[in-house]
Motif scaffolding. Structure first.
Motif, PDB file in Angstrom:
ATOM      1  N   ARG A 183      57.257  31.339  40.848  1.00 26.47           N
ATOM      2  CA  ARG A 183      58.313  30.344  40.645  1.00 26.47           C
ATOM      3  C   ARG A 183      58.965  30.507  39.274  1.00 26.47           C
ATOM      4  N   ASN A 184      58.149  30.894  38.278  1.00 31.36           N
ATOM      5  CA  ASN A 184      58.686  31.147  36.936  1.00 31.36           C
ATOM      6  C   ASN A 184      57.839  32.217  36.245  1.00 31.36           C
ATOM      7  N   GLU A 185      58.314  32.714  35.139  1.00 32.59           N
ATOM      8  CA  GLU A 185      57.661  33.821  34.437  1.00 32.59           C
ATOM      9  C   GLU A 185      56.277  33.466  33.900  1.00 32.59           C
ATOM     10  N   ASP A 186      56.056  32.192  33.566  1.00 39.30           N
ATOM     11  CA  ASP A 186      54.777  31.772  32.996  1.00 39.30           C
ATOM     12  C   ASP A 186      53.664  31.671  34.033  1.00 39.30           C
ATOM     13  N   GLU A 187      54.029  31.580  35.291  1.00 41.42           N
ATOM     14  CA  GLU A 187      53.043  31.436  36.357  1.00 41.42           C
ATOM     15  C   GLU A 187      52.211  32.711  36.478  1.00 41.42           C
ATOM     16  N   LYS A 188      50.913  32.530  36.634  1.00 39.74           N
ATOM     17  CA  LYS A 188      50.007  33.660  36.816  1.00 39.74           C
ATOM     18  C   LYS A 188      49.596  33.733  38.283  1.00 39.74           C
ATOM     19  N   VAL A 189      49.615  34.910  38.823  1.00 40.96           N
ATOM     20  CA  VAL A 189      49.209  35.120  40.204  1.00 40.96           C
ATOM     21  C   VAL A 189      47.692  35.058  40.300  1.00 40.96           C
ATOM     22  N   LEU A 190      47.025  35.776  39.414  1.00 41.29           N
ATOM     23  CA  LEU A 190      45.573  35.877  39.425  1.00 41.29           C
ATOM     24  C   LEU A 190      45.121  36.147  37.998  1.00 41.29           C
ATOM     25  N   THR A 191      44.044  35.491  37.591  1.00 40.53           N
ATOM     26  CA  THR A 191      43.517  35.690  36.240  1.00 40.53           C
ATOM     27  C   THR A 191      42.022  35.995  36.314  1.00 40.53           C
ATOM     28  N   LYS A 192      41.473  36.471  35.186  1.00 40.19           N
ATOM     29  CA  LYS A 192      40.035  36.720  35.111  1.00 40.19           C
ATOM     30  C   LYS A 192      39.264  35.429  35.368  1.00 40.19           C
ATOM     31  N   THR A 193      39.746  34.341  34.809  1.00 36.04           N
ATOM     32  CA  THR A 193      39.081  33.050  35.000  1.00 36.04           C
ATOM     33  C   THR A 193      39.051  32.662  36.469  1.00 36.04           C
ATOM     34  N   MET A 194      40.168  32.851  37.163  1.00 35.84           N
ATOM     35  CA  MET A 194      40.205  32.539  38.592  1.00 35.84           C
ATOM     36  C   MET A 194      39.164  33.362  39.347  1.00 35.84           C
ATOM     37  N   ILE A 195      39.158  34.665  39.113  1.00 36.55           N
ATOM     38  CA  ILE A 195      38.225  35.542  39.825  1.00 36.55           C
ATOM     39  C   ILE A 195      36.789  35.153  39.506  1.00 36.55           C
ATOM     40  N   ASN A 196      36.504  34.890  38.216  1.00 36.77           N
ATOM     41  CA  ASN A 196      35.149  34.472  37.829  1.00 36.77           C
ATOM     42  C   ASN A 196      34.755  33.166  38.511  1.00 36.77           C
ATOM     43  N   ASN A 197      35.699  32.225  38.603  1.00 40.00           N
ATOM     44  CA  ASN A 197      35.414  30.957  39.284  1.00 40.00           C
ATOM     45  C   ASN A 197      35.164  31.172  40.773  1.00 40.00           C
ATOM     46  N   MET A 240      38.065  44.505  37.464  1.00 41.96           N
ATOM     47  CA  MET A 240      38.789  43.236  37.547  1.00 41.96           C
ATOM     48  C   MET A 240      40.239  43.370  37.080  1.00 41.96           C
ATOM     49  N   ASP A 241      40.470  44.036  35.971  1.00 45.14           N
ATOM     50  CA  ASP A 241      41.842  44.194  35.462  1.00 45.14           C
ATOM     51  C   ASP A 241      42.734  44.922  36.469  1.00 45.14           C
ATOM     52  N   GLN A 242      42.172  45.873  37.185  1.00 43.59           N
ATOM     53  CA  GLN A 242      42.938  46.603  38.200  1.00 43.59           C
ATOM     54  C   GLN A 242      43.256  45.701  39.404  1.00 43.59           C
ATOM     55  N   VAL A 243      42.310  44.842  39.766  1.00 42.56           N
ATOM     56  CA  VAL A 243      42.546  43.885  40.852  1.00 42.56           C
ATOM     57  C   VAL A 243      43.679  42.936  40.459  1.00 42.56           C
ATOM     58  N   ILE A 244      43.614  42.427  39.241  1.00 38.58           N
ATOM     59  CA  ILE A 244      44.650  41.511  38.750  1.00 38.58           C
ATOM     60  C   ILE A 244      46.005  42.204  38.761  1.00 38.58           C
ATOM     61  N   GLN A 245      46.046  43.449  38.313  1.00 40.31           N
ATOM     62  CA  GLN A 245      47.301  44.202  38.285  1.00 40.31           C
ATOM     63  C   GLN A 245      47.862  44.409  39.690  1.00 40.31           C
ATOM     64  N   LEU A 246      46.995  44.697  40.644  1.00 39.33           N
ATOM     65  CA  LEU A 246      47.414  44.865  42.037  1.00 39.33           C
ATOM     66  C   LEU A 246      48.103  43.587  42.541  1.00 39.33           C
ATOM     67  N   PHE A 247      47.498  42.435  42.281  1.00 35.38           N
ATOM     68  CA  PHE A 247      48.062  41.169  42.724  1.00 35.38           C
ATOM     69  C   PHE A 247      49.339  40.816  41.963  1.00 35.38           C
ATOM     70  N   GLU A 248      49.344  41.041  40.660  1.00 35.34           N
ATOM     71  CA  GLU A 248      50.540  40.756  39.849  1.00 35.34           C
ATOM     72  C   GLU A 248      51.716  41.606  40.312  1.00 35.34           C
ATOM     73  N   ASN A 249      51.472  42.883  40.553  1.00 30.90           N
ATOM     74  CA  ASN A 249      52.543  43.764  41.005  1.00 30.90           C
ATOM     75  C   ASN A 249      53.091  43.332  42.361  1.00 30.90           C
ATOM     76  N   LYS A 250      52.212  42.926  43.250  1.00 29.27           N
ATOM     77  CA  LYS A 250      52.628  42.575  44.606  1.00 29.27           C
ATOM     78  C   LYS A 250      53.362  41.245  44.657  1.00 29.27           C
ATOM     79  N   TYR A 251      52.874  40.249  43.916  1.00 29.00           N
ATOM     80  CA  TYR A 251      53.410  38.890  44.046  1.00 29.00           C
ATOM     81  C   TYR A 251      54.328  38.458  42.901  1.00 29.00           C
ATOM     82  N   ALA A 252      54.683  39.374  42.015  1.00 34.70           N
ATOM     83  CA  ALA A 252      55.523  39.024  40.862  1.00 34.70           C
ATOM     84  C   ALA A 252      56.837  38.364  41.285  1.00 34.70           C
ATOM     85  N   GLU A 253      57.467  38.903  42.329  1.00 32.84           N
ATOM     86  CA  GLU A 253      58.749  38.355  42.792  1.00 32.84           C
ATOM     87  C   GLU A 253      58.615  36.955  43.386  1.00 32.84           C
ATOM     88  N   ALA A 254      57.436  36.619  43.862  1.00 31.04           N
ATOM     89  CA  ALA A 254      57.224  35.334  44.536  1.00 31.04           C
ATOM     90  C   ALA A 254      56.894  34.202  43.555  1.00 31.04           C
TER      91      ALA A 254
END
Length: 192
Positions: free
Chosen positions: A45-59, A29-43
């Motif tokens: 809106r602000n630094e606090d926004e999370k692309v993907l979290t463990k909670t999201m994936i679990n949900n 899961m942590d590797q999946v989150i990192q893949l998404f964070e790396n890819k969508y970091a530039e997109a």
């Protein structure tokens, strides 16, 4: 107001996870989150926004938006489905996403179904949609500018921007409502 092409450049619209970027090995899961964070970091809106979290994936897993994970590892197919969920969650409810992806999840169990081929088709439309969107956004800016100039006989940048925002949101709502109707049709067909 800035010209639309300047605004669109800052939006980093062409970000997506390609099949080549998805590792051939299963990921934790942590590797999946990192893949998404790396890819969508530039997109973001602000630094606090999370692309993907463990909670999201679990949900997503609890909501059965994708088929079961084996040994806490996510396959290439899981990552494709999570990528689709990432794109869909901006316009659809979790229940609508589940309905939409249910057919893909069922087909994934069939060894003849190629989720990668489906995803490639999606990516081709994704890129075409970006081109269409850019042209349409520039057109909407010109239309808003023309409407304000016609109604007020002068250029009023703030009014132009407000009119453009309301017009874009209205178009977004129309597309969302259309997508919801298509989900309802899909749901009816699935229940038959």
């Amino acid at each position: 107001m800035k010209e639309m092409n300047e605004i669109l450049k800052k939006m980093v619209l062409d970000k997506y996870i390609s099949l080549e970027e998805i590792p051939q090995i299963d990921l934790y899961m942590d590797q999946v989150i990192q893949l998404f964070e790396n890819k969508y970091a530039e997109a973001k809106r602000n630094e606090d926004e999370k692309v993907l979290t463990k909670t999201m994936i679990n949900n997503y897993a609890k909501g059965k938006l994708f088929f079961s994970v084996k040994n806490k590892k996510y396959s290439k197919e899981h990552i494709i489905l999570i990528s689709l969920i990432y794109q869909l969650k901006g316009g659809l409810s979790i229940n609508d996403i589940k309905t939409t992806l249910d057919g893909l999840n069922k087909r994934e169990k069939d060894s003849d179904f190629e989720l990668e081929a489906f995803y490639n088709s999606y990516l081709k439309l994704f890129n075409q949609n970006i081109n269409d969107f850019q042209s349409h956004a520039e057109l909407k800016q010109r239309e808003a500018r023309d409407q304000i100039a016609h109604s007020f006989h002068e250029s009023e940048e703030e009014l132009e921007q407000i009119l453009l925002i309301t017009s874009i949101v209205q178009m977004s709502n129309l597309y969302r409502r259309l997508a919801e109707r298509l989900v309802d049709e899909l749901s009816s067909e699935q229940q038959k």
